[in-house]
Every structure is written in structure tokens, then in C-alpha cells.
Motif scaffolding. Structure first.
Motif, mmCIF file in Angstrom:
data_model
loop_
_atom_site.group_PDB
_atom_site.id
_atom_site.type_symbol
_atom_site.label_atom_id
_atom_site.label_comp_id
_atom_site.label_asym_id
_atom_site.label_seq_id
_atom_site.Cartn_x
_atom_site.Cartn_y
_atom_site.Cartn_z
ATOM 1 N N VAL A 1 0.820 -1.213 0.000
ATOM 2 C CA VAL A 1 0.000 0.000 0.000
ATOM 3 C C VAL A 1 0.853 1.261 0.000
ATOM 4 O O VAL A 1 0.542 2.232 -0.686
ATOM 5 C CB VAL A 1 -0.933 0.014 1.232
ATOM 6 N N TYR A 2 1.944 1.232 0.761
ATOM 7 C CA TYR A 2 2.813 2.405 0.911
ATOM 8 C C TYR A 2 4.257 2.019 0.580
ATOM 9 O O TYR A 2 5.100 1.918 1.469
ATOM 10 C CB TYR A 2 2.741 2.931 2.344
ATOM 11 N N PRO A 3 4.575 1.771 -0.671
ATOM 12 C CA PRO A 3 5.918 1.286 -1.012
ATOM 13 C C PRO A 3 7.034 2.241 -0.601
ATOM 14 O O PRO A 3 8.134 1.796 -0.262
ATOM 15 C CB PRO A 3 5.855 1.110 -2.541
ATOM 16 N N ALA A 4 6.766 3.549 -0.602
ATOM 17 C CA ALA A 4 7.813 4.504 -0.236
ATOM 18 C C ALA A 4 8.157 4.445 1.244
ATOM 19 O O ALA A 4 9.205 4.946 1.664
ATOM 20 C CB ALA A 4 7.378 5.920 -0.603
ATOM 21 N N ALA A 5 7.287 3.832 2.058
ATOM 22 C CA ALA A 5 7.515 3.754 3.502
ATOM 23 C C ALA A 5 8.453 2.613 3.882
ATOM 24 O O ALA A 5 8.820 2.485 5.049
ATOM 25 C CB ALA A 5 6.187 3.580 4.240
ATOM 26 N N VAL A 6 8.836 1.789 2.923
ATOM 27 C CA VAL A 6 9.676 0.622 3.189
ATOM 28 C C VAL A 6 11.021 0.818 2.499
ATOM 29 O O VAL A 6 11.062 1.128 1.308
ATOM 30 C CB VAL A 6 9.004 -0.668 2.671
ATOM 31 N N PRO A 7 12.134 0.657 3.214
ATOM 32 C CA PRO A 7 13.437 0.787 2.564
ATOM 33 C C PRO A 7 13.566 -0.165 1.386
ATOM 34 O O PRO A 7 13.141 -1.320 1.458
ATOM 35 C CB PRO A 7 14.419 0.421 3.684
#
Length: 447
Positions: A242-248
Motif C-alpha cells: 500500500v505504501y511502497p515509499a515507507a519501506v526501505p
């Protein structure tokens, strides 16, 4: 606990092989679970109303068991003995579904306070109940009623995070609470063909990014509050959908059965995360949770040895609170060198009125001052004030007023300054104190 872990493993094993080899053992444990007098954890049933059957409530344990048994029914129902399947459905309905819908319709949240709670309980229990209802409740109209109740409780849970997305319960409870919120949202999306999406709003984007920003170094995070630990790769596998930018971008995704997260594996089974484009810049020099007054400072990306720190202001009425205004942690090459030791092993006392008798949870066990022989006070008024800050590529500096955390009439001034120097790889902590008349003052170093 051992029984529910066996059910999870046997269920997954049978679904992967699908030859009936594990059905007998699975049915044995399902019936044993149905025979238990209570599904709630003993610590959550101090009045024994669940154990005696006089007033049933839902907790972290029972909601998880309901969802687990609903998965057994949904995936293997036709292969189970009819009597086992009937018993399973009866017990889930009696202990979970009927209890929840009665509380919703009658406004009776006695013992089910979490429906209006702002901590991890809300998301965990709601996920278990809604996952169970969407699986076992036949009527679309009745399923919609469960979803409507969920939509009332979700905003209350999210209000427990500060506006910048900070989780005062700590990383471990972000994994647990927000992780279940992710499972809940993905389940609801699937059940409604995307027509109902609870992943709405900018604050959710910030909450999802908490685990990435809270790291002092990759895989390391401060042990503030009870819920210390590292970001869970199992939860990141869900967040990335859902939030790919939130995961390194370099975060390793888990094997399905790794880390004991079989339940999480069941929820994410067959849901592969989207690929990354390889452009993730990694962790920034700092993360500043301004609303929570928490600063994470990090080395330059090209530093030969990683050196990071987490420092906090905040107040002493946070979720899973410790009396720790002004606490810090210092990490060198992946090792905690100085600072906050984290929570204690939970006992009966931990969540009683004697909680702060513990020298781990009161300010004694934290690297904060002892002022005129007094520890920090509890409550929201025992709060830090940010007096100044300086953030640059060379240094991060923060000046906090800690005086409100101490009930000492003679105290006229108490500040703590943190300054993190990247070039020298040094952090300097200075306490400045002034009294109206002579008093004792000391500051511990916790190693």
C-alpha cells in the motif's frame, strides 16, 4: 499458545500439501481449543467472567483465535468432519461474533473498552473480529454491519498516533498494532473488491513511514516505552503493498514461516509485494518527529562506522509509558552503547497501579537526572519543552526544558542539550540546572 501455533502450522501445511495428512491432528487441536473454558488471556480476565462464562469479552488472544479458526473453516471446511466444523462455528459465534455485535448494537462496551481505545488493542482486536466476520458470516447485510462498526473504531485507533505518525508505544507495538491494521485493510479490500478502502488520509502515510524513520541504523531502533525492537520484515511486506515509499528499498522480505509470524504469513499468503525500482536513497541524516519531540540522528551514508542516536522529549502519559522525559539511546555499529534499556518483563504489577514501583519503568532506570533526590513525576504535565533546535548536514542539536518533569519547588531551571556532530562522530549531552537553594543533582549513564 502452543496449541494455536500448532493449528497455524497444521493449517498451512495441509493447504500446501492438500492430501489430508495433517487433518486428524488439526481437528484434534481445533476441538481442544473449542473445549477451553476461555479464549481470553488470563491477565485480561481478572474478574474471571470469561472463565466462568458469566460475561464474555473479546481481547487480543480471543480475537486472534477466532480469526484463526475462521481461516481453518474457510480453507478446509469441506475436508473437516461435519461435527468439527459445526462445533468450530458455534464457538466462534458465541465467543466472538455475538459478543461484538451485541456491544455495537447496545452500546455495551463493558469489558470491550478497546472498541473506543487509542492503542494497539483497537486495531488487533478489530482485525480479528472483522476478519472472522467476513469469513464466517453468511448474510451480506450482517457483514456490512460489522464493517460499519469498524469504520467507527478505526479513527479512534489512528488518533493514538501523533500528527507526525509517531507511535509512543514503541516499535514492537507498531509492528503489532499497525501491522494488524494493515492486515485488516487488505482483508477489507479483498472482501469488497476494493470498494471499501480504509487506507485513506495523509496521516496514515506518515504512520506507515514510522518504522523506516525510527531506525537509528538499518534494523536498529530506540527502546523507548515498553515496545522496543526492530522493524518487522513481515509487516513491511504488508506495508509495501500500500505504501511502497515507507519501506526501505533494501529491506529483506521474510520467508513465509520466518520469525514465528505464521499468522501474518497466513494473511499475506499469495500477496507478493510490488517490485522496487532500486532508487531508494536509504535513510536520511535525521528524522524529526516534531509533535512527539523525538529526534533520530544518523551518520553520513559514507561513514566507515555507523553511529546514530535517538533522543526524546515528550511527556509521561504516553502509551505504554515510561517516566523518561529527556531519555536517549546511542548506537555504534549496530550495538546499543548507552541509553534507554527498554521495558521490563511483564508481570502482574506492570499494568497495575504499582507500575512505577519498577525501577525500569520509572525514571531511575533511564539516563535522566535525579533532582534533589526525586525521580520524574508521572502524567501529561510532566512534559518537555523544545527551546531550540539546529538541524544541518554537519550537526543536529536540540535543547529541551525538563523542569516540568520534576516536582521540586527549589528547582528554577533544568535544561538538557543534545548535539550530534557528524564529522567527529560525537554526541554531547549537557545538563544545566539551577536551584533557589543548594540541592543534590545527579545523572546516570546506563550502559
Amino acid at each position: 499458545g502452543a496449541r494455536t501455533r500448532r493449528i497455524s502450522a497444521l493449517l498451512l501445511a495441509e493447504c500446501l500439501e492438500y492430501k489430508g495428512r495433517f487433518l486428524k491432528a488439526l481437528e484434534r487441536d481445533v476441538l481442544a481449543l473449542c473445549d477451553e473454558r476461555s479464549w481470553t488471556m488470563p491477565a485480561h480476565d481478572s474478574g474471571l467472567t470469561n472463565f466462568k462464562g458469566t460475561h464474555l469479552t473479546i481481547d487480543l488472544g480471543s480475537s486472534a483465535r477466532g480469526w484463526l479458526l475462521s481461516a481453518v473453516d474457510y480453507w478446509l471446511g469441506e475436508k473437516l468432519m461435519p461435527a468439527v466444523r459445526t462445533r468450530l462455528r458455534q464457538e466462534v459465534k458465541r465467543r466472538i461474533l455475538d459478543v461484538y455485535i451485541h456491544a455495537v448494537r447496545e452500546g455495551d462496551t463493558l469489558g470491550n473498552w478497546w472498541m473506543r481505545g487509542t492503542n494497539n488493542w483497537n486495531a488487533v482486536c478489530t482485525a480479528g473480529v472483522i476478519g472472522t466476520a467476513l469469513t464466517l458470516v453468511d448474510s451480506p447485510r450482517d457483514r456490512a454491519e460489522y464493517l460499519a462498526a469498524m469504520e467507527l473504531s478505526n479513527p479512534i485507533f489512528l488518533s493514538g498516533f501523533t500528527g507526525d505518525g509517531y507511535c509512543s508505544e514503541g516499535m514492537g507495538y507498531w509492528n503489532y498494532g499497525f501491522g494488524h491494521f494493515m492486515m485488516l485493510g487488505l482483508t477489507v479490500r479483498a472482501a469488497t473488491d476494493g470498494k471499501l478502502d480504509i487506507f485513506q488520509g495523509e496521516k496514515l502515510t506518515r504512520i506507515a513511514a514510522y518504522a523506516k524513520g525510527y531506525q537509528t541504523q538499518p534494523g536498529r531502533a530506540p527502546w523507548f516505552a515498553d515496545g522496543g525492537g526492530a522493524p518487522s520484515t513481515s509487516i513491511w511486506a504488508l506495508v509495501r503493498q500500500v505504501y511502497p515509499a515507507a519501506v526501505p528499498g533494501n529491506a529483506k522480505m521474510p520467508h513465509l514461516l520466518s520469525g514465528g509470524h505464521v499468522g501474518i504469513g497466513l494473511r499475506s499468503f499469495g500477496q507478493a509485494p510490488p517490485p522496487t525500482d532500486g532508487t531508494d536513497p536509504g535513510l536520511p541524516l535525521r528524522t524529526w518527529f516534531g509533535d512527539a519531540q523525538v529526534l533520530i540522528s544518523r551518520s553520513r551514508p559514507d561513514a566507515e562506522v555507523l553511529f546514530g542516536a535517538g533522543i526524546k522529549g515528550g511527556h509521561n502519559a504516553e502509551h505504554h509509558n515510561h517516566n523518561d522525559v529527556g531519555s536517549y539511546t546511542i548506537v555504534l555499529a549496530g550495538a546499543d552503547m548507552l541509553g534507554d534499556p527498554g521495558g521490563e518483563t511483564y508481570t502482574r504489577r506492570t499494568f497495575s497501579r504499582d507500575r512505577y514501583v519498577s525501577k525500569v519503568l520509572n525514571s531511575y532506570g533511564h539516563p535522566v537526572p535525579l533532582v534533589a533526590g526525586k525521580l520524574q513525576s508521572g502524567g501529561s504535565k510532566a512534559a518537555a519543552e523544545v527551546l531550540a533546535s539546529e538541524f544541518s548536514s554537519q550537526r543536529d542539536c536540540l535543547l529541551l526544558d525538563l523542569s516540568a518533569a520534576y516536582a521540586v519547588p527549589e528547582l528554577t531551571e533544568l535544561t538538557r542539550s543534545f548535539c550530534y556532530e557528524r564529522k567527529q562522530q560525537m554526541i554531547e549531552i549537557v545538563d544545566a540546572v539551577r536551584f533557589a537553594e543548594p540541592q543534590t543533582f545527579s545523572t546516570p549513564l546506563v550502559t
